[in-house]
Scaffold this active site. Structure first.
Site, PDB file in Angstrom:
ATOM      1  N   ASP A  26       0.855  -1.175   0.000  1.00  0.00           N
ATOM      2  CA  ASP A  26       0.000   0.000   0.000  1.00  0.00           C
ATOM      3  C   ASP A  26       0.897   1.233   0.000  1.00  0.00           C
ATOM      4  OD1 ASP A  26      -2.455   1.374   0.095  1.00  0.00           O
ATOM      5  OD2 ASP A  26      -2.327   1.565   2.272  1.00  0.00           O
ATOM      6  N   ASP A  28      -0.283   5.028   1.093  1.00  0.00           N
ATOM      7  CA  ASP A  28      -0.513   5.920   2.232  1.00  0.00           C
ATOM      8  C   ASP A  28      -0.490   5.127   3.530  1.00  0.00           C
ATOM      9  OD1 ASP A  28      -0.869   8.309   0.719  1.00  0.00           O
ATOM     10  OD2 ASP A  28      -2.854   7.596   0.136  1.00  0.00           O
ATOM     11  N   LYS A 201      -9.411  -2.800  -3.495  1.00  0.00           N
ATOM     12  CA  LYS A 201      -9.323  -3.411  -2.174  1.00  0.00           C
ATOM     13  C   LYS A 201     -10.579  -3.128  -1.360  1.00  0.00           C
ATOM     14  CE  LYS A 201      -5.635  -1.077  -1.243  1.00  0.00           C
ATOM     15  NZ  LYS A 201      -4.509  -0.501  -0.479  1.00  0.00           N
ATOM     16  N   ASP A 226      -1.396  -1.102   5.952  1.00  0.00           N
ATOM     17  CA  ASP A 226      -1.627  -0.530   7.274  1.00  0.00           C
ATOM     18  C   ASP A 226      -3.080  -0.666   7.713  1.00  0.00           C
ATOM     19  OD1 ASP A 226      -2.579   1.421   5.392  1.00  0.00           O
ATOM     20  OD2 ASP A 226      -2.491   2.945   6.980  1.00  0.00           O
TER      21      ASP A 226
END
Length: 276
Positions: A26, A28, A201, A226
């Site tokens: 990912d 961010d 996602k 995250d």
């Protein structure tokens, strides 16, 4: 499997006796936070390059093209080539291209979105039109138009198939959260009674399409994220080794709320560099 109540690190990352060869990550909260690189991110990327690991940076954001995102990352201090970036717009375009190949479905689409989505669809061979489209494709934009949403509703009721790039209900802005694709999709669903097919996602299809781009296999591919509810669950369902980092939205205490666990829990990507 690493216990979720511990932040763990192993000398190297292996899965079923095989070393991880390909990496999905990912963006961010993993590589950058508020346009600043997360410590260790640049070193991890360089480590992948030095060891000839195949990798892709994934994002549900469909606003920007990979070229745009590469430029934004470069301004944050991260050198990531555009060919190493995979967006929900690209995954959606690939999905629709596969849908129409060898079928009776046409290649006409009405889109709500920005250049990231329209460019991806154009390059996949789609005609963008509001005249009898085969698909209505909803993506991210900072300027959702009531007229465009109304048109989408009417076209779906007339038979167009409803596709959304991602399920995110809100997105960030300098003034706070703003409605995003998932929220607008819910509005359209309420008006039409039609649920969209969502490509991004946590649909593991986005990961499978990304792996196809770099000729990766699930047995030797890892996903770094995250978020438990998107990155980790989708990685798990795609059969990948999953790595949760605590540098973004998920805190250590949040993990216990979920009925599944990542394979590893690390403070940040800085803890991965010595495992590769």
């Amino acid at each position: 499997m690493a216990e979720a109540d511990e932040v763990t690190g192993n000398p190297s990352v292996y899965r079923s006796g095989q070393e991880i060869e390909c990496w999905l990550t990912d963006m961010d909260g993993v590589l950058v936070h508020e346009n600043q690189p997360i410590p260790g991110a640049a070193e991890l990327i360089q480590r992948w390059v030095d060891t000839s690991k195949r990798f892709l940076v994934l994002t549900n954001n469909s606003i920007f093209t990979p070229r745009d995102l590469a430029a934004r990352l470069r301004s944050s201090g991260l050198e990531i080539p555009e060919e190493n970036i995979w967006t929900s717009a690209l995954a959606t375009a690939q999905f629709l291209k596969d849908q129409v190949r060898g079928s009776e479905s046409g290649n006409r689409a009405y889109t709500i979105g920005e250049a990231g989505l329209t460019t991806a669809l154009h390059e996949a061979g789609f005609i963008l039109t509001d005249q009898n489209p085969d698909f209505v494709v909803l993506g991210e934009t900072r300027t959702y138009s009531f007229e465009a949403i109304t048109m989408a509703i009417r076209l779906i009721l007339a038979g167009a198939r409803f596709i959304a790039t991602n399920p995110d209900a809100t997105g960030p802005s300098k003034d706070g959260p703003m409605p995003a694709t998932g929220a607008i999709a819910a509005l359209i669903t309420k008006a039409t009674g039609r649920e969209p097919y969502i490509v991004g996602k946590p649909n593991p299809m986005m990961f499978r399409s990304a792996m196809n781009q770099i000729d990766a296999h699930s047995e030797t591919t890892a996903m770094i994220g995250d978020r438990m509810d998107t990155d980790i669950i989708a990685g798990m369902e795609a059969g990948l080794h999953t790595v949760l980092v605590l540098s973004g939205i998920t805190h250590k205490d949040d993990i216990a709320a979920y009925p599944f666990r990542p394979n590893q829990v690390l403070n940040s990507v800085a803890d991965l560099k010595n495992q590769i």
